[in-house]
Design a protein around this motif. Structure first.
Motif, PDB file in Angstrom:
ATOM      1  N   GLY A 224     -14.849   8.664 -36.448  1.00 24.31           N
ATOM      2  CA  GLY A 224     -14.049   7.658 -37.125  1.00 24.31           C
ATOM      3  C   GLY A 224     -12.836   7.221 -36.325  1.00 24.31           C
ATOM      4  O   GLY A 224     -12.713   7.488 -35.135  1.00 24.31           O
ATOM      5  N   GLN A 225     -11.890   6.574 -36.993  1.00 23.57           N
ATOM      6  CA  GLN A 225     -10.736   6.003 -36.328  1.00 23.57           C
ATOM      7  C   GLN A 225      -9.868   7.013 -35.579  1.00 23.57           C
ATOM      8  O   GLN A 225      -9.247   6.657 -34.575  1.00 23.57           O
ATOM      9  CB  GLN A 225      -9.894   5.217 -37.334  1.00 23.57           C
ATOM     10  N   PRO A 226      -9.760   8.281 -36.004  1.00 28.40           N
ATOM     11  CA  PRO A 226      -8.997   9.240 -35.187  1.00 28.40           C
ATOM     12  C   PRO A 226      -9.540   9.366 -33.764  1.00 28.40           C
ATOM     13  O   PRO A 226      -8.794   9.698 -32.837  1.00 28.40           O
ATOM     14  CB  PRO A 226      -9.154  10.563 -35.960  1.00 28.40           C
ATOM     15  N   GLY A 227     -10.834   9.087 -33.574  1.00 27.57           N
ATOM     16  CA  GLY A 227     -11.404   9.150 -32.235  1.00 27.57           C
ATOM     17  C   GLY A 227     -10.814   8.107 -31.308  1.00 27.57           C
ATOM     18  O   GLY A 227     -10.721   8.322 -30.092  1.00 27.57           O
ATOM     19  N   ILE A 228     -10.396   6.966 -31.874  1.00 26.70           N
ATOM     20  CA  ILE A 228      -9.775   5.925 -31.058  1.00 26.70           C
ATOM     21  C   ILE A 228      -8.468   6.446 -30.471  1.00 26.70           C
ATOM     22  O   ILE A 228      -8.193   6.303 -29.276  1.00 26.70           O
ATOM     23  CB  ILE A 228      -9.526   4.659 -31.895  1.00 26.70           C
ATOM     24  N   GLY A 229      -7.647   7.066 -31.318  1.00 22.69           N
ATOM     25  CA  GLY A 229      -6.381   7.613 -30.844  1.00 22.69           C
ATOM     26  C   GLY A 229      -6.579   8.727 -29.837  1.00 22.69           C
ATOM     27  O   GLY A 229      -5.864   8.796 -28.828  1.00 22.69           O
ATOM     28  N   LEU A 230      -7.549   9.603 -30.089  1.00 23.51           N
ATOM     29  CA  LEU A 230      -7.822  10.704 -29.174  1.00 23.51           C
ATOM     30  C   LEU A 230      -8.222  10.188 -27.800  1.00 23.51           C
ATOM     31  O   LEU A 230      -7.716  10.635 -26.768  1.00 23.51           O
ATOM     32  CB  LEU A 230      -8.919  11.599 -29.748  1.00 23.51           C
ATOM     33  N   GLY A 231      -9.131   9.222 -27.769  1.00 24.16           N
ATOM     34  CA  GLY A 231      -9.575   8.683 -26.496  1.00 24.16           C
ATOM     35  C   GLY A 231      -8.478   7.936 -25.767  1.00 24.16           C
ATOM     36  O   GLY A 231      -8.305   8.084 -24.552  1.00 24.16           O
ATOM     37  N   ALA A 232      -7.704   7.134 -26.513  1.00 21.69           N
ATOM     38  CA  ALA A 232      -6.636   6.355 -25.880  1.00 21.69           C
ATOM     39  C   ALA A 232      -5.567   7.256 -25.293  1.00 21.69           C
ATOM     40  O   ALA A 232      -5.084   7.024 -24.175  1.00 21.69           O
ATOM     41  CB  ALA A 232      -6.034   5.393 -26.900  1.00 21.69           C
ATOM     42  N   LEU A 233      -5.167   8.285 -26.016  1.00 19.94           N
ATOM     43  CA  LEU A 233      -4.142   9.193 -25.511  1.00 19.94           C
ATOM     44  C   LEU A 233      -4.630   9.955 -24.288  1.00 19.94           C
ATOM     45  O   LEU A 233      -3.861  10.195 -23.343  1.00 19.94           O
ATOM     46  CB  LEU A 233      -3.715  10.168 -26.614  1.00 19.94           C
ATOM     47  N   THR A 234      -5.900  10.340 -24.281  1.00 21.22           N
ATOM     48  CA  THR A 234      -6.438  11.050 -23.128  1.00 21.22           C
ATOM     49  C   THR A 234      -6.399  10.177 -21.878  1.00 21.22           C
ATOM     50  O   THR A 234      -5.971  10.620 -20.803  1.00 21.22           O
ATOM     51  CB  THR A 234      -7.884  11.495 -23.399  1.00 21.22           C
ATOM     52  N   MET A 235      -6.831   8.937 -22.015  1.00 24.16           N
ATOM     53  CA  MET A 235      -6.860   8.036 -20.860  1.00 24.16           C
ATOM     54  C   MET A 235      -5.461   7.628 -20.415  1.00 24.16           C
ATOM     55  O   MET A 235      -5.174   7.532 -19.211  1.00 24.16           O
ATOM     56  CB  MET A 235      -7.667   6.782 -21.197  1.00 24.16           C
ATOM     57  N   LEU A 236      -4.569   7.405 -21.384  1.00 26.35           N
ATOM     58  CA  LEU A 236      -3.261   6.849 -21.066  1.00 26.35           C
ATOM     59  C   LEU A 236      -2.244   7.917 -20.677  1.00 26.35           C
ATOM     60  O   LEU A 236      -1.499   7.743 -19.709  1.00 26.35           O
ATOM     61  CB  LEU A 236      -2.742   6.053 -22.263  1.00 26.35           C
ATOM     62  N   LEU A 237      -2.187   9.027 -21.416  1.00 24.19           N
ATOM     63  CA  LEU A 237      -1.153  10.032 -21.181  1.00 24.19           C
ATOM     64  C   LEU A 237      -1.540  11.080 -20.151  1.00 24.19           C
ATOM     65  O   LEU A 237      -0.671  11.744 -19.586  1.00 24.19           O
ATOM     66  CB  LEU A 237      -0.787  10.731 -22.496  1.00 24.19           C
ATOM     67  N   ILE A 238      -2.830  11.267 -19.934  1.00 25.84           N
ATOM     68  CA  ILE A 238      -3.274  12.249 -18.937  1.00 25.84           C
ATOM     69  C   ILE A 238      -3.942  11.550 -17.764  1.00 25.84           C
ATOM     70  O   ILE A 238      -3.584  11.763 -16.605  1.00 25.84           O
ATOM     71  CB  ILE A 238      -4.244  13.274 -19.572  1.00 25.84           C
ATOM     72  N   GLY A 239      -4.902  10.694 -18.070  1.00 27.09           N
ATOM     73  CA  GLY A 239      -5.676  10.069 -17.001  1.00 27.09           C
ATOM     74  C   GLY A 239      -4.867   9.187 -16.091  1.00 27.09           C
ATOM     75  O   GLY A 239      -4.965   9.289 -14.863  1.00 27.09           O
ATOM     76  N   ASN A 240      -4.032   8.306 -16.651  1.00 25.08           N
ATOM     77  CA  ASN A 240      -3.321   7.345 -15.806  1.00 25.08           C
ATOM     78  C   ASN A 240      -2.220   7.962 -14.950  1.00 25.08           C
ATOM     79  O   ASN A 240      -2.190   7.756 -13.737  1.00 25.08           O
ATOM     80  CB  ASN A 240      -2.761   6.209 -16.661  1.00 25.08           C
ATOM     81  N   PRO A 241      -1.270   8.745 -15.507  1.00 31.76           N
ATOM     82  CA  PRO A 241      -0.200   9.277 -14.648  1.00 31.76           C
ATOM     83  C   PRO A 241      -0.689  10.271 -13.610  1.00 31.76           C
ATOM     84  O   PRO A 241      -0.042  10.446 -12.575  1.00 31.76           O
ATOM     85  CB  PRO A 241       0.766   9.932 -15.642  1.00 31.76           C
ATOM     86  N   PHE A 242      -1.817  10.909 -13.860  1.00 39.26           N
ATOM     87  CA  PHE A 242      -2.338  11.878 -12.901  1.00 39.26           C
ATOM     88  C   PHE A 242      -3.532  11.328 -12.118  1.00 39.26           C
ATOM     89  O   PHE A 242      -4.287  12.093 -11.516  1.00 39.26           O
ATOM     90  CB  PHE A 242      -2.742  13.172 -13.626  1.00 39.26           C
ATOM     91  N   SER A 243      -3.676  10.012 -12.105  1.00 36.25           N
ATOM     92  CA  SER A 243      -4.771   9.398 -11.358  1.00 36.25           C
ATOM     93  C   SER A 243      -4.530   9.426  -9.849  1.00 36.25           C
ATOM     94  O   SER A 243      -5.469   9.281  -9.074  1.00 36.25           O
ATOM     95  CB  SER A 243      -4.963   7.952 -11.814  1.00 36.25           C
ATOM     96  N   ALA A 244      -3.270   9.564  -9.432  1.00 40.36           N
ATOM     97  CA  ALA A 244      -2.897   9.560  -8.005  1.00 40.36           C
ATOM     98  C   ALA A 244      -3.234   8.233  -7.341  1.00 40.36           C
ATOM     99  O   ALA A 244      -3.468   8.183  -6.139  1.00 40.36           O
ATOM    100  CB  ALA A 244      -3.563  10.720  -7.262  1.00 40.36           C
ATOM    101  N   ALA A 245      -3.226   7.152  -8.117  1.00 39.35           N
ATOM    102  CA  ALA A 245      -3.556   5.845  -7.556  1.00 39.35           C
ATOM    103  C   ALA A 245      -2.534   5.391  -6.525  1.00 39.35           C
ATOM    104  O   ALA A 245      -2.871   4.654  -5.601  1.00 39.35           O
ATOM    105  CB  ALA A 245      -3.653   4.810  -8.677  1.00 39.35           C
ATOM    106  N   THR A 246      -1.289   5.829  -6.667  1.00 35.22           N
ATOM    107  CA  THR A 246      -0.249   5.425  -5.720  1.00 35.22           C
ATOM    108  C   THR A 246       0.100   6.516  -4.716  1.00 35.22           C
ATOM    109  O   THR A 246       0.976   6.307  -3.877  1.00 35.22           O
ATOM    110  CB  THR A 246       1.029   5.032  -6.479  1.00 35.22           C
ATOM    111  N   SER A 247      -0.560   7.655  -4.796  1.00 39.07           N
ATOM    112  CA  SER A 247      -0.233   8.749  -3.877  1.00 39.07           C
ATOM    113  C   SER A 247      -1.512   9.434  -3.418  1.00 39.07           C
ATOM    114  O   SER A 247      -2.320   8.840  -2.724  1.00 39.07           O
ATOM    115  CB  SER A 247       0.724   9.739  -4.560  1.00 39.07           C
ATOM    116  N   ALA A 248      -1.704  10.677  -3.810  1.00 37.69           N
ATOM    117  CA  ALA A 248      -2.915  11.448  -3.513  1.00 37.69           C
ATOM    118  C   ALA A 248      -2.949  12.619  -4.483  1.00 37.69           C
ATOM    119  O   ALA A 248      -1.885  13.108  -4.895  1.00 37.69           O
ATOM    120  CB  ALA A 248      -2.899  11.949  -2.070  1.00 37.69           C
ATOM    121  N   PRO A 249      -4.120  13.079  -4.879  1.00 41.85           N
ATOM    122  CA  PRO A 249      -4.180  14.203  -5.823  1.00 41.85           C
ATOM    123  C   PRO A 249      -3.423  15.424  -5.334  1.00 41.85           C
ATOM    124  O   PRO A 249      -2.822  16.156  -6.128  1.00 41.85           O
ATOM    125  CB  PRO A 249      -5.689  14.493  -5.925  1.00 41.85           C
TER     126      PRO A 249
END
Length: 327
Positions: A224-249
């Protein structure tokens, strides 16, 4: 809970999310430093240079010793190392690859002065250069966040506005194909900040869009709708800042740098670099990560389909958050 209590709770919740976002985005940047960064050192003075590097940054580099300069150059082109230091015949020479990471390339260039031991800095050669229209990689790094955000938006819209599993799947495929083609048309054709084969880059962008949007839509289909929040937070709060797109892992705090490469944003940044600058070298791992996330999305949608098939008319109606999604 009355209206006033609900308002206070929501205010505290918003403040908590704000604090988490500050930590997620500012903490990695504030703690950026090499951590087991792959680097090649070759030549007769390699042991001495290796010792200097360990003194300069203890634990900062994972140093290998190729047989010669040609092997060191090939290791850079194969994405096995971020750069190389060549010794012998005068002052050390430094090979960098701004296409792999402008941030690392800048750091290695700065080290060249200290390694030379002379007023003039050691010679620096960019073996795999970044795009000349984006030499510092700022536009490249900024490219990843819109891909993630649009994927989140696509997943949210499909989850809220399309009621059937089949419809959501068709929407995801359409979004992946159209989004990949259009995004690379803008980034490569108009802005000209990423070299490489257009269709291959568009396929990567489309896979990223499908994986991100599909994960949100799949979670919404199952829980249900809680899954939207779970997925968005995972991608935005963990995935994006630790993507190393501007640096390196290896420049991020661990294990977060490694974890970031297991999420779609980090895998996307890595895979796009491999396709654009390195003729697909090092592409296998990030490609597998994205395929796994896409497969997870399809699995969640299939589970939602089976859940809706198993529902009986006698079941009482429930809130939209938990309603099974019609097939």
């Amino acid at each position: 809970m009355n209206t006033l209590q609900r308002a206070i709770a929501l205010g505290f919740g918003a403040a908590l999310i704000q604090a988490l976002m500050l930590i997620a985005f500012a903490w990695p940047a504030a703690n950026m430093a090499p951590r087991d960064l792959p680097l090649a050192v070759t030549g007769p003075q390699a042991p001495m240079v290796t010792e200097k590097l360990n003194q300069f940054s203890p634990g900062g580099f994972e140093i290998t010793s190729p047989a010669d300069e040609a092997a060191a150059r090939q290791a850079i082109k194969d994405r096995e190392v971020y750069g190389a230091i060549l010794t012998g015949g005068g002052a050390p020479r430094v090979l960098i690859a701004s296409g792999a990471s402008p941030a690392v390339a800048q750091q290695l260039s700065a080290m060249a002065q200290q390694l030379s031991g002379a007023p003039a800095a050691a010679a620096v050669e960019d073996v795999v250069a970044a795009d000349p229209d984006d030499p510092r990689g700022g536009a490249y790094g900024a490219m990843v966040l819109p891909l993630v955000m649009s994927g989140i938006a696509g997943g949210v819209l499909l989850s809220l506005l399309v009621s059937t599993v089949t419809g959501r799947l068709v929407g995801l495929v359409t979004f992946g194909i159209a989004g990949g083609l259009l995004s690379m048309l803008i980034i490569q054709g108009w802005m000209s900040i990423v070299p490489g084969p257009y269709l291959a880059l568009a396929a990567v962008a489309g896979l990223v869009s499908f994986a991100v949007a599909g994960t949100l839509a799949g979670l919404a289909t199952v829980i249900g709708q809680p899954g939207i929040g779970l997925g968005a937070l995972t991608m935005l709060l963990i995935g994006n800042p630790f993507s190393a797109a501007t640096s390196a892992p290896e420049m991020l705090p661990q294990p977060w740098g490694a974890i970031g490469q297991l999420l779609p944003p980090g895998a996307a940044a890595n895979l796009l670099r491999s396709v654009a600058f390195f003729d697909n070298a090092g592409a296998t791992k990030p490609l597998v990560v994205l395929v796994i996330w896409a497969a997870l999305a399809l699995t969640l949608l299939a589970l939602g389909f089976l859940k809706s098939r198993g529902a009986t008319p006698a079941e009482p109606a429930s809130s939209p958050k938990s309603d099974p999604v019609p097939a």
